[in-house]
Design a protein around this motif. Sequence first.
Motif, PDB file in Angstrom:
ATOM      1  N   TYR A 186       0.851  -1.205   0.000  1.00  0.00           N
ATOM      2  CA  TYR A 186       0.000   0.000   0.000  1.00  0.00           C
ATOM      3  C   TYR A 186       0.877   1.243   0.000  1.00  0.00           C
ATOM      4  O   TYR A 186       0.680   2.168  -0.776  1.00  0.00           O
ATOM      5  CB  TYR A 186      -0.884   0.037   1.256  1.00  0.00           C
ATOM      6  N   ILE A 187       1.854   1.244   0.926  1.00  0.00           N
ATOM      7  CA  ILE A 187       2.729   2.407   1.046  1.00  0.00           C
ATOM      8  C   ILE A 187       3.484   2.605  -0.265  1.00  0.00           C
ATOM      9  O   ILE A 187       3.584   3.718  -0.794  1.00  0.00           O
ATOM     10  CB  ILE A 187       3.736   2.198   2.198  1.00  0.00           C
ATOM     11  N   GLU A 188       4.001   1.499  -0.809  1.00  0.00           N
ATOM     12  CA  GLU A 188       4.777   1.578  -2.045  1.00  0.00           C
ATOM     13  C   GLU A 188       3.992   2.296  -3.134  1.00  0.00           C
ATOM     14  O   GLU A 188       4.485   3.197  -3.788  1.00  0.00           O
ATOM     15  CB  GLU A 188       5.160   0.167  -2.507  1.00  0.00           C
ATOM     16  N   GLN A 189       2.739   1.882  -3.309  1.00  0.00           N
ATOM     17  CA  GLN A 189       1.962   2.460  -4.401  1.00  0.00           C
ATOM     18  C   GLN A 189       1.560   3.895  -4.149  1.00  0.00           C
ATOM     19  O   GLN A 189       1.202   4.608  -5.078  1.00  0.00           O
ATOM     20  CB  GLN A 189       0.700   1.621  -4.624  1.00  0.00           C
ATOM     21  N   LEU A 190       1.638   4.327  -2.887  1.00  0.00           N
ATOM     22  CA  LEU A 190       1.236   5.700  -2.605  1.00  0.00           C
ATOM     23  C   LEU A 190       2.422   6.655  -2.507  1.00  0.00           C
ATOM     24  O   LEU A 190       2.229   7.855  -2.374  1.00  0.00           O
ATOM     25  CB  LEU A 190       0.414   5.744  -1.310  1.00  0.00           C
ATOM     26  N   ILE A 191       3.645   6.137  -2.551  1.00  0.00           N
ATOM     27  CA  ILE A 191       4.780   7.063  -2.497  1.00  0.00           C
ATOM     28  C   ILE A 191       5.636   7.010  -3.756  1.00  0.00           C
ATOM     29  O   ILE A 191       6.593   7.749  -3.869  1.00  0.00           O
ATOM     30  CB  ILE A 191       5.693   6.806  -1.271  1.00  0.00           C
ATOM     31  N   GLU A 192       5.321   6.150  -4.717  1.00  0.00           N
ATOM     32  CA  GLU A 192       6.246   6.000  -5.841  1.00  0.00           C
ATOM     33  C   GLU A 192       6.201   7.220  -6.764  1.00  0.00           C
ATOM     34  O   GLU A 192       5.222   7.955  -6.807  1.00  0.00           O
ATOM     35  CB  GLU A 192       5.975   4.707  -6.609  1.00  0.00           C
TER      36      GLU A 192
ATOM     37  N   LEU B  19      10.483  -1.744   2.221  1.00  0.00           N
ATOM     38  CA  LEU B  19      10.677  -0.932   1.017  1.00  0.00           C
ATOM     39  C   LEU B  19      11.992  -0.178   1.148  1.00  0.00           C
ATOM     40  O   LEU B  19      12.368   0.229   2.237  1.00  0.00           O
ATOM     41  CB  LEU B  19       9.542   0.085   0.874  1.00  0.00           C
ATOM     42  N   THR B  20      12.687  -0.005   0.027  1.00  0.00           N
ATOM     43  CA  THR B  20      13.880   0.829   0.050  1.00  0.00           C
ATOM     44  C   THR B  20      13.822   1.814  -1.095  1.00  0.00           C
ATOM     45  O   THR B  20      13.416   1.477  -2.197  1.00  0.00           O
ATOM     46  CB  THR B  20      15.172  -0.002  -0.082  1.00  0.00           C
ATOM     47  N   VAL B  21      14.207   3.052  -0.804  1.00  0.00           N
ATOM     48  CA  VAL B  21      14.268   4.082  -1.843  1.00  0.00           C
ATOM     49  C   VAL B  21      15.580   4.843  -1.712  1.00  0.00           C
ATOM     50  O   VAL B  21      16.130   4.909  -0.616  1.00  0.00           O
ATOM     51  CB  VAL B  21      13.089   5.072  -1.721  1.00  0.00           C
ATOM     52  N   PRO B  22      16.101   5.459  -2.740  1.00  0.00           N
ATOM     53  CA  PRO B  22      15.628   5.335  -4.114  1.00  0.00           C
ATOM     54  C   PRO B  22      15.954   3.965  -4.691  1.00  0.00           C
ATOM     55  O   PRO B  22      16.933   3.353  -4.288  1.00  0.00           O
ATOM     56  CB  PRO B  22      16.409   6.427  -4.840  1.00  0.00           C
ATOM     57  N   ARG B  23      15.123   3.516  -5.617  1.00  0.00           N
ATOM     58  CA  ARG B  23      15.402   2.268  -6.285  1.00  0.00           C
ATOM     59  C   ARG B  23      15.845   2.607  -7.696  1.00  0.00           C
ATOM     60  O   ARG B  23      15.160   3.317  -8.416  1.00  0.00           O
ATOM     61  CB  ARG B  23      14.136   1.413  -6.352  1.00  0.00           C
ATOM     62  N   LEU B  24      17.000   2.078  -8.091  1.00  0.00           N
ATOM     63  CA  LEU B  24      17.533   2.366  -9.414  1.00  0.00           C
ATOM     64  C   LEU B  24      17.517   1.101 -10.250  1.00  0.00           C
ATOM     65  O   LEU B  24      17.398   0.003  -9.723  1.00  0.00           O
ATOM     66  CB  LEU B  24      18.959   2.898  -9.296  1.00  0.00           C
ATOM     67  N   PHE B  25      17.653   1.300 -11.549  1.00  0.00           N
ATOM     68  CA  PHE B  25      17.515   0.158 -12.434  1.00  0.00           C
ATOM     69  C   PHE B  25      18.540  -0.929 -12.163  1.00  0.00           C
ATOM     70  O   PHE B  25      18.236  -2.112 -12.213  1.00  0.00           O
ATOM     71  CB  PHE B  25      17.624   0.610 -13.891  1.00  0.00           C
ATOM     72  N   TYR B  26      19.776  -0.535 -11.839  1.00  0.00           N
ATOM     73  CA  TYR B  26      20.824  -1.554 -11.744  1.00  0.00           C
ATOM     74  C   TYR B  26      20.591  -2.522 -10.596  1.00  0.00           C
ATOM     75  O   TYR B  26      21.188  -3.585 -10.566  1.00  0.00           O
ATOM     76  CB  TYR B  26      22.219  -0.913 -11.666  1.00  0.00           C
ATOM     77  N   GLU B  27      19.706  -2.142  -9.665  1.00  0.00           N
ATOM     78  CA  GLU B  27      19.377  -3.098  -8.602  1.00  0.00           C
ATOM     79  C   GLU B  27      18.721  -4.355  -9.165  1.00  0.00           C
ATOM     80  O   GLU B  27      18.741  -5.407  -8.536  1.00  0.00           O
ATOM     81  CB  GLU B  27      18.427  -2.450  -7.594  1.00  0.00           C
ATOM     82  N   THR B  28      18.142  -4.211 -10.361  1.00  0.00           N
ATOM     83  CA  THR B  28      17.492  -5.342 -10.994  1.00  0.00           C
ATOM     84  C   THR B  28      18.455  -6.499 -11.211  1.00  0.00           C
ATOM     85  O   THR B  28      18.074  -7.661 -11.090  1.00  0.00           O
ATOM     86  CB  THR B  28      16.918  -4.904 -12.351  1.00  0.00           C
TER      87      THR B  28
ATOM     88  N   ARG C 265      12.579   8.991 -12.490  1.00  0.00           N
ATOM     89  CA  ARG C 265      13.406   9.321 -11.344  1.00  0.00           C
ATOM     90  C   ARG C 265      12.833   8.608 -10.136  1.00  0.00           C
ATOM     91  O   ARG C 265      11.620   8.432 -10.051  1.00  0.00           O
ATOM     92  CB  ARG C 265      13.387  10.830 -11.077  1.00  0.00           C
ATOM     93  N   SER C 266      13.707   8.192  -9.257  1.00  0.00           N
ATOM     94  CA  SER C 266      13.231   7.621  -8.007  1.00  0.00           C
ATOM     95  C   SER C 266      13.744   8.511  -6.887  1.00  0.00           C
ATOM     96  O   SER C 266      14.942   8.582  -6.653  1.00  0.00           O
ATOM     97  CB  SER C 266      13.742   6.197  -7.848  1.00  0.00           C
ATOM     98  N   PHE C 267      12.874   9.223  -6.241  1.00  0.00           N
ATOM     99  CA  PHE C 267      13.223  10.149  -5.181  1.00  0.00           C
ATOM    100  C   PHE C 267      14.381  11.057  -5.596  1.00  0.00           C
ATOM    101  O   PHE C 267      15.367  11.195  -4.887  1.00  0.00           O
ATOM    102  CB  PHE C 267      13.529   9.390  -3.890  1.00  0.00           C
ATOM    103  N   GLY C 268      14.252  11.609  -6.779  1.00  0.00           N
ATOM    104  CA  GLY C 268      15.215  12.601  -7.242  1.00  0.00           C
ATOM    105  C   GLY C 268      16.434  12.035  -7.940  1.00  0.00           C
ATOM    106  O   GLY C 268      17.196  12.771  -8.545  1.00  0.00           O
ATOM    107  N   VAL C 269      16.626  10.722  -7.861  1.00  0.00           N
ATOM    108  CA  VAL C 269      17.811  10.131  -8.498  1.00  0.00           C
ATOM    109  C   VAL C 269      17.390   9.565  -9.860  1.00  0.00           C
ATOM    110  O   VAL C 269      16.402   8.832  -9.938  1.00  0.00           O
ATOM    111  CB  VAL C 269      18.388   9.009  -7.629  1.00  0.00           C
ATOM    112  N   PRO C 270      18.131   9.900 -10.936  1.00  0.00           N
ATOM    113  CA  PRO C 270      17.778   9.334 -12.234  1.00  0.00           C
ATOM    114  C   PRO C 270      17.770   7.812 -12.185  1.00  0.00           C
ATOM    115  O   PRO C 270      18.702   7.198 -11.670  1.00  0.00           O
ATOM    116  CB  PRO C 270      18.883   9.836 -13.168  1.00  0.00           C
ATOM    117  N   TYR C 271      16.715   7.204 -12.725  1.00  0.00           N
ATOM    118  CA  TYR C 271      16.493   5.771 -12.605  1.00  0.00           C
ATOM    119  C   TYR C 271      17.625   4.954 -13.213  1.00  0.00           C
ATOM    120  O   TYR C 271      17.984   3.904 -12.717  1.00  0.00           O
ATOM    121  CB  TYR C 271      15.174   5.430 -13.305  1.00  0.00           C
ATOM    122  N   MET C 272      18.182   5.440 -14.313  1.00  0.00           N
ATOM    123  CA  MET C 272      19.190   4.645 -15.005  1.00  0.00           C
ATOM    124  C   MET C 272      20.609   4.959 -14.536  1.00  0.00           C
ATOM    125  O   MET C 272      21.571   4.448 -15.096  1.00  0.00           O
ATOM    126  CB  MET C 272      19.103   4.857 -16.520  1.00  0.00           C
ATOM    127  N   ALA C 273      20.762   5.847 -13.559  1.00  0.00           N
ATOM    128  CA  ALA C 273      22.099   6.151 -13.050  1.00  0.00           C
ATOM    129  C   ALA C 273      22.745   4.863 -12.570  1.00  0.00           C
ATOM    130  O   ALA C 273      22.051   4.005 -12.020  1.00  0.00           O
ATOM    131  CB  ALA C 273      22.008   7.155 -11.894  1.00  0.00           C
TER     132      ALA C 273
END
Lengths: 367, 542
Positions: B254-260, B299-308, B479-487
């Motif tokens: 719930y939290i995830e979907q309301l803060i993304e 949940l952890t933020v920011p989440r970036l693509f490379y975490e995948t 962007r995830s919390f201000g950080v570019p997603y693909m950084a």
Amino acid sequence: MFEGSKISSRQAVFLITTVIVPTSILFLPHMIYVAAKRDAWLSVLAITLFGLGVGDIIGRLGRRFPGQTVVQYSRRLLGPVLGGAVGLVYAGFFIYINAFVVREFSEMLVTNYYKETPQVVFVLGIVFVAVYIVWYGLEVLTRVNDMVLPLVLIMLGVLLITSVPIAEPENLLPVLDNGVGPVLQGAVPAAVFFDETVIMLVLISNLTRPAEARVAIAKAVLLVGLIQLLVVVTVVTVLGTLTENQLYPTLHLARHLRVGPYLANVDPLILLIWILGGFLKVTIFHYCATICAAQLLGLSGYGLVSVVNGAILSILAVVLWEDAIELSYQISRIIPPFFLAVQAGIPVLLLAVAFFKRQGVTAGDRN
Amino acid sequence: MRKILNMILRRVKEAESNRPRVPEPAVGRDKAQGPPYLTRDLDNNLKIIFDIAGRNPDLIVRHMEINLPGEARRCALLFLDEMVDSELMGSMIIEPVLKELPQVIKSRRAYTSLVDVIEKNVLTIPGVRQFASVSEIIGEVLRGNSALLLDKENKALICANRAYEVRSVEEPTLETVVRGPKEGFTESLSTNMALLRRKIAGPNLRFDQLWIGKYSQTRVAVTYIYGIADRGLVEEVKKRVSRISIDGVLDSGYIEQLIEDAPYSLFPTVGNTEKPDVVAARLLEGKVAVLVDGSPVALTVPRLFYETIQTPEDYYSRPYNSSVLRIIRLFFFISTVVLPGFYVAVVNYHPELIPRRLIITMAGDREGVPLPLVLEVVVFGIIFEGLREAGVRMPRAVGSAITIVGALLIGQATVDAGLVTSSTVIVTAFVGIAGFITPGLTDIFIIIRFFLVFLSGVLGISGLIMGILVLYAHMCSLRSFGVPYMAPIAPLNFSQLKDVYIRAPLWHLTTRPSFIAKENRRRMKEGLKPEPPEKGNNSSRK
């Protein structure tokens, strides 16, 4: 600065390279070879020097007016009417040259690979991608480019290295058999490509450090010159006189690519990465055209302008030329003087006016 | 016209204001209610409490009388059935109050407040606090603590003897590792916080507690390491979480979907994990975690693509293993997205890419197959996803039956019957398996895949390229919390790539990622590369 995006000078180098390389490696070898024959590589050296000169002028101009595009400072320099005209010329130029590129690419795709698909589908596809990316802004555009350019260069490197075994260096001899004339003649149409640094007239306004613009442009032109030199030398040494009959000699080179007995016919793969570069080139031009047009019209946003521009672009790309032959003829015979006037002539003029009117930031002011 | 409209509007407003209002529950931390305070009358107090909390069968009142000199003071213990440790309550609350309190009072001549005496001299239970606000008392009781109310006193004592059934710490089912810690979070926030404390014992680990959910009153802990996490990031997370006004929070989802950041995007911009060691590692990178009571997923933020393409094991095993596996993961990630489209494009438009002998077989296969290739890939892809979903939902006992049906009938028999080509089956199977390599994204792949298959079917490889460019541009725009997603891939940052495609040796990863931890970047001393001792020493030891 109009849109708020900031790019570093390294990203600017990447952008310039992406703008020049995809089309120049495709079309230039043939164009230069027609005039300069086996001295084509000398032509490349000549245009690199020329490109450095023009790039320097553009860099100086941008440094004088940090945060402003050519549309903005030409009005300041030449007054609303004449300056507005200059802005109009650039907006039109970017759309026109982009129509050229879009048509070149769709033409190449249709004639070589998709003979039954209507060309307009490709035109619309390419333009859609451009409009889509421009909608996100320059920052995203440069980020995409950060991935695409290395791929394009790696692909090119693979192509060149695998061509080494079948190259015949004798094809380059004798040097300067016909004197300097043909060399310079071959350089004329090629200069159009190397002066595509003209995008920096718009993009310098987005640089985090405008003072580095001159160095960035010079780096980019040198990089492009080196790549072009390698491509031309490879094409000429491998294909020899065949280069004259091939409209896209580099593509021909890719068709012959063979790694041992296993890997053959991989030219669609090479093409694949090539198209990536081409798409981004179109996108960058589209961005410049959109920004110029939006500023010319005095708008604060550019979303709608981008869409309208895209529509105009698609129509022009389909309507303006009959076929690939006409396209090739125009770009090598008719267009160069006009393009050179816009790419090099107007910047020189603007710089001269700025110099005599003592407008903008000069080197002395900054210190 | 306007008059009529105004009249109607007024009517509506009047009707609105006349409607009887349903009283809002005034439990827990809902300070806006303006909580009434306890009176000095026990019966009245109990009545107030029962008016708000309702006469529920699980809310139990234990009436007692304390023999004070000269009077028998009534008191009541309020608690929830099955939410408290009754043994503890008997020995540490009821017994001291009934037996020791009279003696303590006898031995003392004067005292100011009976509540103070009970708290300081009598109760032997560790956690005791005084409360005067009714809503806070109810909140504590409903959370499993017990409240001791005394007649003639306007304060209550809240004793922490909460004890309810929780799942023990087990190995997480989703993220399994071969090497490294195997414990996973449970549904209890307190347990989870303790698990994290055991990883990071230093005083800088901070939990900022929030209560979210008007009715569920769920405890949410914004977790970070003070001095590493960017202060602006912590504030932003807290701002976004406390903005949430919802009836109930049943899971961290719930939290995830309301803060993304990008709710419409296919790509998740909030990370999640079930493992304390992963959360600890991310906290040490400068990220912020959100723990939610009742959810074993943090949940952890920011989440970036490379975490995948990262797994916790990457850091526990030696760099070569991790680097090779990361490249494989990336390759499979790309192929699970691109391969079906590429297959369609190649077979339809660029058959020259296929070796000559193979193409004859494939063309023979395609002869008589009813569906066009694009549809075949799409339909078979959907069938695969359906089988996968059935595999997750079905009872364990019928598992083998499904496997036989899935593999034998759908796979083998359809090919034999000439309904699909075997190459399509191979591509679909490969792509399906490859999708499992990045667990968090498996479900969205099907959408991207079919988007690319469609474009490839129409425009061949150039269509595929268009699709990839559009997709990639979209990913770059996130962007995830201000950080570019693909950084740090885009914008490209060469020095940060040491922990993306490959995992450099641990002694080389001396700084935190610059795009996450902005101020405190050093994580390790330079020059920790292990080296054998000097040659002379070595030989002498032999």
